[in-house]
Scaffold this motif. Structure first.
Motif, mmCIF file in Angstrom:
data_model
loop_
_atom_site.group_PDB
_atom_site.id
_atom_site.type_symbol
_atom_site.label_atom_id
_atom_site.label_comp_id
_atom_site.label_asym_id
_atom_site.label_seq_id
_atom_site.Cartn_x
_atom_site.Cartn_y
_atom_site.Cartn_z
ATOM 1 N N THR B 13 0.966 -1.140 -0.030
ATOM 2 C CA THR B 13 0.178 0.190 -0.018
ATOM 3 C C THR B 13 0.504 1.295 0.373
ATOM 4 O O THR B 13 2.027 1.216 0.570
ATOM 5 N N TYR B 14 0.173 2.808 -0.490
ATOM 6 C CA TYR B 14 1.183 3.363 -0.214
ATOM 7 C C TYR B 14 1.599 3.794 1.049
ATOM 8 O O TYR B 14 2.859 4.607 1.489
ATOM 9 N N ASN B 74 -4.240 -0.302 -9.809
ATOM 10 C CA ASN B 74 -3.197 0.937 -10.191
ATOM 11 C C ASN B 74 -3.565 0.770 -11.072
ATOM 12 O O ASN B 74 -3.248 0.515 -12.203
ATOM 13 N N LYS B 103 6.785 9.965 -2.821
ATOM 14 C CA LYS B 103 6.017 9.658 -2.554
ATOM 15 C C LYS B 103 5.307 10.634 -2.222
ATOM 16 O O LYS B 103 5.475 11.833 -1.323
ATOM 17 N N LYS B 110 -3.336 8.822 -4.755
ATOM 18 C CA LYS B 110 -1.644 8.199 -4.140
ATOM 19 C C LYS B 110 -0.479 7.727 -5.152
ATOM 20 O O LYS B 110 -0.931 7.186 -5.492
ATOM 21 N N VAL B 112 2.971 7.404 -6.591
ATOM 22 C CA VAL B 112 4.211 6.408 -6.277
ATOM 23 C C VAL B 112 5.177 6.295 -7.399
ATOM 24 O O VAL B 112 5.091 6.188 -8.301
ATOM 25 N N TRP B 134 -1.131 4.686 -7.316
ATOM 26 C CA TRP B 134 -1.675 3.139 -6.246
ATOM 27 C C TRP B 134 -2.959 2.927 -5.946
ATOM 28 O O TRP B 134 -3.144 5.028 -4.824
#
Lengths: 123, 136
Positions: B13-14, B74, B103, B110, B112, B134
């Motif tokens: 995850t983020y 994603n 990030k 989000k 990344v 993300w």
């Protein structure tokens, strides 16, 4: 003199997208599962960004061979392409310019990927 | 293969990412099976050197494998790639390192950035950043 890259077109069928997924080992259901993708803002399965990038790199290489073997490619994935649509990659360099403007377009002409390629060795 | 960071939960995850975090180093063999798959998708291959796109495919494969499992959905937002001009040959082993470069959260999304570098026999052939939205 301006240079135009001869475009290449692919029909992004579900079968071809599945083969590309196998090639890059990217099985994101956004590209392969219509039922999953229908629940996303895209409303259906979309072509991998990496598939459009591959077609673009291949188009440059077929047009210019080793002239495109070294350089910087910078791409933005600007619009989704639904599976079943065509993708056409190409580019051009204006007279006197250093960089190529490169793109991938959907069947309706919308630019799906935009970017530049700057030829040259490592700096 | 290096000892790489792992997600805290079932998927990356983020929150699992931090700038500088090393992900898994992945080796992709540019073998005949991959070349055959390439040809099925993108057409016949000419010449003694492998298509540049096969190198790109291998970089993508390594990026995907560098952090698994990951959430469904994603989105690949942008990409930079630098080709150094080093040619790849059939059965070369491309070794790709990957790390989180950045990030940030923008407009509730989000973002990344994963930085990758691919080498063959110790020579850098390609490097670049994957910018991903993300999902989780």
């Amino acid at each position: 003199m301006a240079i135009h890259i001869t475009p290449q077109t692919l029909l992004a069928t579900a079968d071809r997208v599945a083969l590309h997924a196998q090639l890059v080992q990217d099985f994101n259901p956004l590209h392969l599962d219509e039922a999953f993708a229908a629940q996303t803002p895209f409303g259906g399965a979309i072509v991998h960004g990496s598939m459009m990038m591959n077609l673009l790199v291949d188009t440059l290489e077929r047009a210019g061979g080793r002239d495109f073997a070294a350089g910087d490619l910078n791409l933005r994935f600007a619009a989704p392409v639904r599976v079943g649509d065509t993708i056409t990659a190409g580019g051009e360099k204006a007279d006197g310019a250093t960089d190529y403007t490169v793109w991938v377009k959907r069947g309706d002409g919308t630019v799906a990927v935009s970017g530049i390629f700057r030829p040259g060795g490592d700096s | 293969m290096t000892q790489a960071a792992m997600p805290k939960g079932d998927v990356w995850t983020y929150d699992d990412f931090a700038p500088g975090l090393a992900l898994k180093t992945v080796t992709v063999v540019l073998d005949q099976a991959k070349l055959d798959l390439w040809a099925q998708v993108y057409g016949s291959v000419d010449g003694a050197t492998l298509p540049q796109g096969l190198l790109v495919s291998a970089m993508v494969e390594a990026f995907i494998a560098s952090g698994q499992p990951r959430p469904k959905g994603n989105i690949h937002a942008s990409q930079s790639l630098r080709f150094t001009g080093v040619c790849a040959a059939l059965n070369d082993e491309l070794v790709v390192t990957a790390s989180c470069a950045d990030k940030e959260i923008k407009k509730d999304r989000k973002w990344v950035t994963i930085r990758t570098e691919g080498t063959i026999g110790g020579q850098v052939v390609c490097h670049g950043d994957f910018l991903i939205i993300w999902k989780l």
